[in-house]
Write a protein that holds these residues in place. Sequence first.
Motif, mmCIF file in Angstrom:
data_model
loop_
_atom_site.group_PDB
_atom_site.id
_atom_site.type_symbol
_atom_site.label_atom_id
_atom_site.label_comp_id
_atom_site.label_asym_id
_atom_site.label_seq_id
_atom_site.Cartn_x
_atom_site.Cartn_y
_atom_site.Cartn_z
ATOM 1 N N ASN A 140 -9.373 9.427 5.693
ATOM 2 C CA ASN A 140 -9.493 9.516 4.349
ATOM 3 C C ASN A 140 -10.096 9.334 3.671
ATOM 4 O O ASN A 140 -11.017 9.400 3.567
ATOM 5 C CB ASN A 140 -9.149 6.910 4.491
ATOM 6 N N SER A 180 -0.660 9.501 0.835
ATOM 7 C CA SER A 180 -0.815 10.545 0.008
ATOM 8 C C SER A 180 -1.710 11.314 0.801
ATOM 9 O O SER A 180 -2.724 11.374 1.192
ATOM 10 C CB SER A 180 -0.949 10.691 -1.528
ATOM 11 N N LYS A 239 -3.409 3.593 -0.396
ATOM 12 C CA LYS A 239 -3.819 3.140 -1.883
ATOM 13 C C LYS A 239 -3.147 2.304 -1.957
ATOM 14 O O LYS A 239 -2.565 1.448 -0.914
ATOM 15 C CB LYS A 239 -2.204 4.772 -2.645
ATOM 16 N N GLY A 240 -2.761 1.481 -3.295
ATOM 17 C CA GLY A 240 -2.747 0.283 -3.574
ATOM 18 C C GLY A 240 -3.538 -1.085 -2.584
ATOM 19 O O GLY A 240 -4.688 -0.309 -2.724
ATOM 20 N N GLY A 295 0.901 -1.393 0.092
ATOM 21 C CA GLY A 295 -0.461 0.046 0.003
ATOM 22 C C GLY A 295 1.207 1.294 0.424
ATOM 23 O O GLY A 295 1.951 1.284 -0.360
ATOM 24 N N ASP A 296 0.556 2.465 -0.085
ATOM 25 C CA ASP A 296 0.424 3.724 0.424
ATOM 26 C C ASP A 296 -0.161 5.103 0.781
ATOM 27 O O ASP A 296 -1.450 4.579 0.949
ATOM 28 C CB ASP A 296 1.403 4.142 -0.915
ATOM 29 N N GLN A 347 -4.677 10.025 1.104
ATOM 30 C CA GLN A 347 -5.349 8.229 0.732
ATOM 31 C C GLN A 347 -5.055 7.732 0.789
ATOM 32 O O GLN A 347 -4.046 7.540 0.402
ATOM 33 C CB GLN A 347 -5.808 9.364 -1.296
ATOM 34 N N VAL A 360 -6.072 0.521 0.084
ATOM 35 C CA VAL A 360 -7.925 0.630 -0.119
ATOM 36 C C VAL A 360 -8.956 -0.484 -0.277
ATOM 37 O O VAL A 360 -9.962 -0.962 0.982
ATOM 38 C CB VAL A 360 -7.655 0.696 -1.978
ATOM 39 N N ASP A 374 -11.587 7.974 -0.879
ATOM 40 C CA ASP A 374 -11.395 7.199 -1.310
ATOM 41 C C ASP A 374 -11.319 8.149 -3.199
ATOM 42 O O ASP A 374 -12.113 8.538 -2.863
ATOM 43 C CB ASP A 374 -12.583 6.230 -1.366
ATOM 44 N N ALA A 375 -11.023 7.020 -3.628
ATOM 45 C CA ALA A 375 -10.340 7.293 -4.867
ATOM 46 C C ALA A 375 -11.372 7.796 -6.007
ATOM 47 O O ALA A 375 -12.807 6.878 -5.286
ATOM 48 C CB ALA A 375 -9.198 6.831 -5.830
#
Length: 81
Positions: free
Chosen positions: A78, A29, A45-46, A26-27, A43, A49, A80-81
């Motif tokens: 968080n 940002s 990521k990876g 993950g990551d 956010q 999520v 979400d994208a």
Amino acid sequence: MTSEEVKDNVLKALDEIRPFLQSDGGDISLLAIEEDDTLVKVQLKGACVGCSVNQMTLKSGVEMTIKKYVPKIEQVINIDA
């Protein structure tokens, strides 16, 4: 602490957390710091999520580390994208 110092310290906190997230695929940002520098929006990521424990990671890992660097931060959420 100026807004720029708050941002710099939040980024330092995320740099401390990032290797742990990346080791699990993950990551994270930084998206924004709002409400007079008391709310941080990030956010995940990876792999983070869809992870079932990402809210626990966010509260006990991310938020705790950010508050260590910037005690006036009240909440980390968080987006979400």
